[in-house]
Enzyme design. Structure first.
Site, PDB file in Angstrom:
ATOM      1  N   TYR A   1      -3.553   0.019   9.967  1.00  0.00           N
ATOM      2  CA  TYR A   1      -3.367  -0.352   8.564  1.00  0.00           C
ATOM      3  C   TYR A   1      -1.943  -0.038   8.119  1.00  0.00           C
ATOM      4  O   TYR A   1      -1.279  -0.870   7.492  1.00  0.00           O
ATOM      5  CB  TYR A   1      -4.384   0.403   7.723  1.00  0.00           C
ATOM      6  CG  TYR A   1      -4.427   0.056   6.268  1.00  0.00           C
ATOM      7  CD1 TYR A   1      -3.762   0.850   5.334  1.00  0.00           C
ATOM      8  CD2 TYR A   1      -5.159  -1.030   5.819  1.00  0.00           C
ATOM      9  CE1 TYR A   1      -3.829   0.555   3.981  1.00  0.00           C
ATOM     10  CE2 TYR A   1      -5.229  -1.326   4.460  1.00  0.00           C
ATOM     11  CZ  TYR A   1      -4.560  -0.530   3.548  1.00  0.00           C
ATOM     12  OH  TYR A   1      -4.618  -0.827   2.196  1.00  0.00           O
TER      13      TYR A   1
ATOM     14  N   SER B   1       0.831  -1.205   0.000  1.00  0.00           N
ATOM     15  CA  SER B   1       0.000   0.000   0.000  1.00  0.00           C
ATOM     16  C   SER B   1       0.866   1.255   0.000  1.00  0.00           C
ATOM     17  O   SER B   1       2.052   1.192   0.321  1.00  0.00           O
ATOM     18  CB  SER B   1      -0.871  -0.014   1.260  1.00  0.00           C
ATOM     19  OG  SER B   1      -1.391   1.277   1.554  1.00  0.00           O
TER      20      SER B   1
HETATM   21  P1  NAP Z   1     -11.949  -4.869  -0.666  1.00  0.00           P
HETATM   22  O1  NAP Z   1     -12.740  -4.382  -1.814  1.00  0.00           O
HETATM   23  O2  NAP Z   1     -12.360  -4.530   0.731  1.00  0.00           O
HETATM   24  O3  NAP Z   1     -11.748  -6.464  -0.787  1.00  0.00           O
HETATM   25  C1  NAP Z   1     -11.033  -7.100   0.231  1.00  0.00           C
HETATM   26  C2  NAP Z   1     -11.339  -8.571   0.097  1.00  0.00           C
HETATM   27  O4  NAP Z   1     -10.675  -9.278   1.162  1.00  0.00           O
HETATM   28  C3  NAP Z   1     -12.834  -8.852   0.226  1.00  0.00           C
HETATM   29  O5  NAP Z   1     -13.222  -9.856  -0.663  1.00  0.00           O
HETATM   30  C4  NAP Z   1     -12.922  -9.340   1.666  1.00  0.00           C
HETATM   31  O6  NAP Z   1     -14.004 -10.194   1.914  1.00  0.00           O
HETATM   32  C5  NAP Z   1     -11.632 -10.127   1.774  1.00  0.00           C
HETATM   33  N1  NAP Z   1     -11.310 -10.402   3.190  1.00  0.00           N
HETATM   34  C6  NAP Z   1     -11.263  -9.519   4.209  1.00  0.00           C
HETATM   35  N2  NAP Z   1     -10.953 -10.169   5.342  1.00  0.00           N
HETATM   36  C7  NAP Z   1     -10.801 -11.484   5.034  1.00  0.00           C
HETATM   37  C8  NAP Z   1     -10.485 -12.663   5.770  1.00  0.00           C
HETATM   38  N3  NAP Z   1     -10.259 -12.625   7.099  1.00  0.00           N
HETATM   39  N4  NAP Z   1     -10.422 -13.853   5.113  1.00  0.00           N
HETATM   40  C9  NAP Z   1     -10.680 -13.913   3.788  1.00  0.00           C
HETATM   41  N5  NAP Z   1     -10.984 -12.829   3.016  1.00  0.00           N
HETATM   42  C10 NAP Z   1     -11.035 -11.639   3.645  1.00  0.00           C
HETATM   43  O7  NAP Z   1     -10.465  -4.341  -0.802  1.00  0.00           O
HETATM   44  P2  NAP Z   1      -9.623  -3.927  -2.090  1.00  0.00           P
HETATM   45  O8  NAP Z   1      -9.679  -2.441  -2.257  1.00  0.00           O
HETATM   46  O9  NAP Z   1      -9.951  -4.834  -3.227  1.00  0.00           O
HETATM   47  O10 NAP Z   1      -8.176  -4.258  -1.524  1.00  0.00           O
HETATM   48  C11 NAP Z   1      -7.570  -5.509  -1.710  1.00  0.00           C
HETATM   49  C12 NAP Z   1      -6.189  -5.393  -1.119  1.00  0.00           C
HETATM   50  O11 NAP Z   1      -5.527  -4.262  -1.683  1.00  0.00           O
HETATM   51  C13 NAP Z   1      -6.190  -5.157   0.388  1.00  0.00           C
HETATM   52  O12 NAP Z   1      -5.091  -5.826   0.974  1.00  0.00           O
HETATM   53  C14 NAP Z   1      -5.985  -3.643   0.507  1.00  0.00           C
HETATM   54  O13 NAP Z   1      -5.382  -3.304   1.738  1.00  0.00           O
HETATM   55  C15 NAP Z   1      -5.065  -3.406  -0.638  1.00  0.00           C
HETATM   56  N6  NAP Z   1      -5.028  -2.040  -1.160  1.00  0.00           N
HETATM   57  C16 NAP Z   1      -6.168  -1.435  -1.593  1.00  0.00           C
HETATM   58  C17 NAP Z   1      -6.059  -0.148  -2.158  1.00  0.00           C
HETATM   59  C18 NAP Z   1      -7.241   0.605  -2.687  1.00  0.00           C
HETATM   60  O14 NAP Z   1      -7.098   1.804  -2.950  1.00  0.00           O
HETATM   61  N7  NAP Z   1      -8.401  -0.017  -2.836  1.00  0.00           N
HETATM   62  C19 NAP Z   1      -4.820   0.471  -2.262  1.00  0.00           C
HETATM   63  C20 NAP Z   1      -3.690  -0.187  -1.763  1.00  0.00           C
HETATM   64  C21 NAP Z   1      -3.811  -1.449  -1.231  1.00  0.00           C
HETATM   65  P3  NAP Z   1     -15.260  -9.582   2.731  1.00  0.00           P
HETATM   66  O15 NAP Z   1     -16.040  -8.814   1.730  1.00  0.00           O
HETATM   67  O16 NAP Z   1     -15.950 -10.765   3.298  1.00  0.00           O
HETATM   68  O17 NAP Z   1     -14.681  -8.676   3.828  1.00  0.00           O
HETATM   69  C1  GCO Z   2      -7.000   5.218   3.069  1.00  0.00           C
HETATM   70  C2  GCO Z   2      -7.108   4.288   1.900  1.00  0.00           C
HETATM   71  C3  GCO Z   2      -5.740   3.763   1.563  1.00  0.00           C
HETATM   72  C4  GCO Z   2      -5.842   2.781   0.436  1.00  0.00           C
HETATM   73  C5  GCO Z   2      -4.502   2.259   0.068  1.00  0.00           C
HETATM   74  C6  GCO Z   2      -3.560   3.343  -0.374  1.00  0.00           C
HETATM   75  O1  GCO Z   2      -7.909   5.221   3.911  1.00  0.00           O
HETATM   76  O2  GCO Z   2      -5.999   5.966   3.094  1.00  0.00           O
HETATM   77  O3  GCO Z   2      -8.002   3.235   2.181  1.00  0.00           O
HETATM   78  O4  GCO Z   2      -5.148   3.174   2.666  1.00  0.00           O
HETATM   79  O5  GCO Z   2      -6.644   1.696   0.794  1.00  0.00           O
HETATM   80  O6  GCO Z   2      -3.935   1.455   1.025  1.00  0.00           O
HETATM   81  O7  GCO Z   2      -2.444   2.710  -0.971  1.00  0.00           O
END
Ligand code: NAP
Ligand code: GCO
Length: 264
Positions: free
Chosen positions: A157, A144
């Site tokens: 986080y 992230s």
């Molecule tokens: P999301 O839409 O919230 O999807 C997260 C997924 O993980 C959901 O399917 C969720 O299932 C599943 N999950 C959560 N807890 C779990 C557990 N204990 N066991 C199994 N599955 C679980 O998140 P996303 O935005 O796609 O993010 C995916 C990854 O990218 C995460 O690690 C997040 O930190 C990272 N990330 C996201 C962003 C962004 O801007 N979106 C940026 C940087 C990094 P449920 O629906 O059941 O909770």
């Molecule tokens: C926040 C956002 C971010 C993104 C991502 C950024 O609240 O700042 O959720 O943390 O999820 O991790 O890279």
């Protein structure tokens, strides 16, 4: 030219019913891999299977809470029996709790650490022995911006994602000798359900202040799409990246390089 193909490979992407995980797993299927994914309950797994089927992808879905070591070991054993040894693991499942640190309970802090840091340890530990036996493996941890930067309300986080960056480097260090490459992808701000609250239109019809803030911090002045992570994810899962290890590939549109748009 080394291959970007994933033909004949078995990939497990955790938490991939939708969002970033779904985009990455879909790209893996397109590159020839057999895709396995898990989610926390059968309803979400079924929704995920339907989403994959809509794209013509026959995915294998499993109910598994990635923080539960027994469930993880059972899922990995079932995949090895039904599909094959896992060649590619993407530790994607993650949660975030946006709470000022002094108002956050220790239990809430621990929950985020459990899913975002302990679980990648548990799942990686479950797949590494078979990767060693097979003589190769790819582990990709979804890090992230918070692996490098802090901000208000995301202490747990940021601690987890900072730890995940170092776990990535340590798996590289400990298992590179077995031809296992462990790298991270550091997405910037991606339009998924996890960030939806940061983009909500305000009661007066204006854009969310955080939405405007992030666009000002991104050179291209926009949020990224999950699909923009697909190329980097396929690269890190393929033989084309066998020389890349312990690296966090930031796919952030330049946020980490940019001081931010000056006020006009
Ligand atoms: P999301 O839409 O919230 O999807 C997260 C997924 O993980 C959901 O399917 C969720 O299932 C599943 N999950 C959560 N807890 C779990 C557990 N204990 N066991 C199994 N599955 C679980 O998140 P996303 O935005 O796609 O993010 C995916 C990854 O990218 C995460 O690690 C997040 O930190 C990272 N990330 C996201 C962003 C962004 O801007 N979106 C940026 C940087 C990094 P449920 O629906 O059941 O909770
Ligand atoms: C926040 C956002 C971010 C993104 C991502 C950024 O609240 O700042 O959720 O943390 O999820 O991790 O890279």
């Amino acid at each position: 030219m080394t291959s970007f193909s994933l033909e004949g490979k078995v990939a497990l992407v955790t938490g991939a019913s939708y969002g970033i995980g779904f985009a990455i797993a879909s790209a893996y299927a397109e590159a020839g891999a057999t895709v396995c994914f898990n989610d926390i309950n059968q309803e979400l797994v079924d929704k995920g299977l339907a989403n994959y089927a809509e794209k013509g992808i026959k995915a294998h879905g499993y109910v598994c809470d990635v923080t539960n070591e027994d469930q993880v070991n059972a899922m990995v054993a079932q995949i090895e029996k039904e599909v094959g040894v896992i060649d590619i693991l993407v530790n994607n499942a993650g949660i975030i709790r946006r709470i000022p640190m002094h108002e956050m309970s220790a239990e809430e802090f621990r929950k985020v650490i459990d899913v975002d840091l302990n679980a990648p340890f548990i799942v990686s530990k479950a797949v590494i022995p078979a990767m060693i036996k097979k003589g190769h493996g790819k582990i990709i941890n979804i890090c992230s911006m918070m692996s490098e930067l802090g901000r208000e309300t995301v202490s747990a986080y940021a601690a987890a994602k900072g730890g995940l960056k170092m776990l990535t480097k340590n798996i590289c260090s400990e298992y590179g000798q077995y031809n296992i490459q462990c790298n991270g992808i550091g997405p910037g701000y991606i339009e998924t359900p996890q960030t939806a609250p940061l983009r909500e239109i305000q009661p007066d019809g204006s854009r969310h202040p955080f939405d405007q803030f992030i666009c000002a911090k991104t050179p291209a002045n926009r949020w990224l799409q999950p699909e923009e992570l697909q190329g980097p994810a396929v690269f890190l899962a393929s033989e084309a990246s066998n020389g890349v290890n312990g690296h966090i590939l930031y796919v952030d549109g330049g946020i980490l390089a940019y001081i931010g748009k000056q006020p006009s």
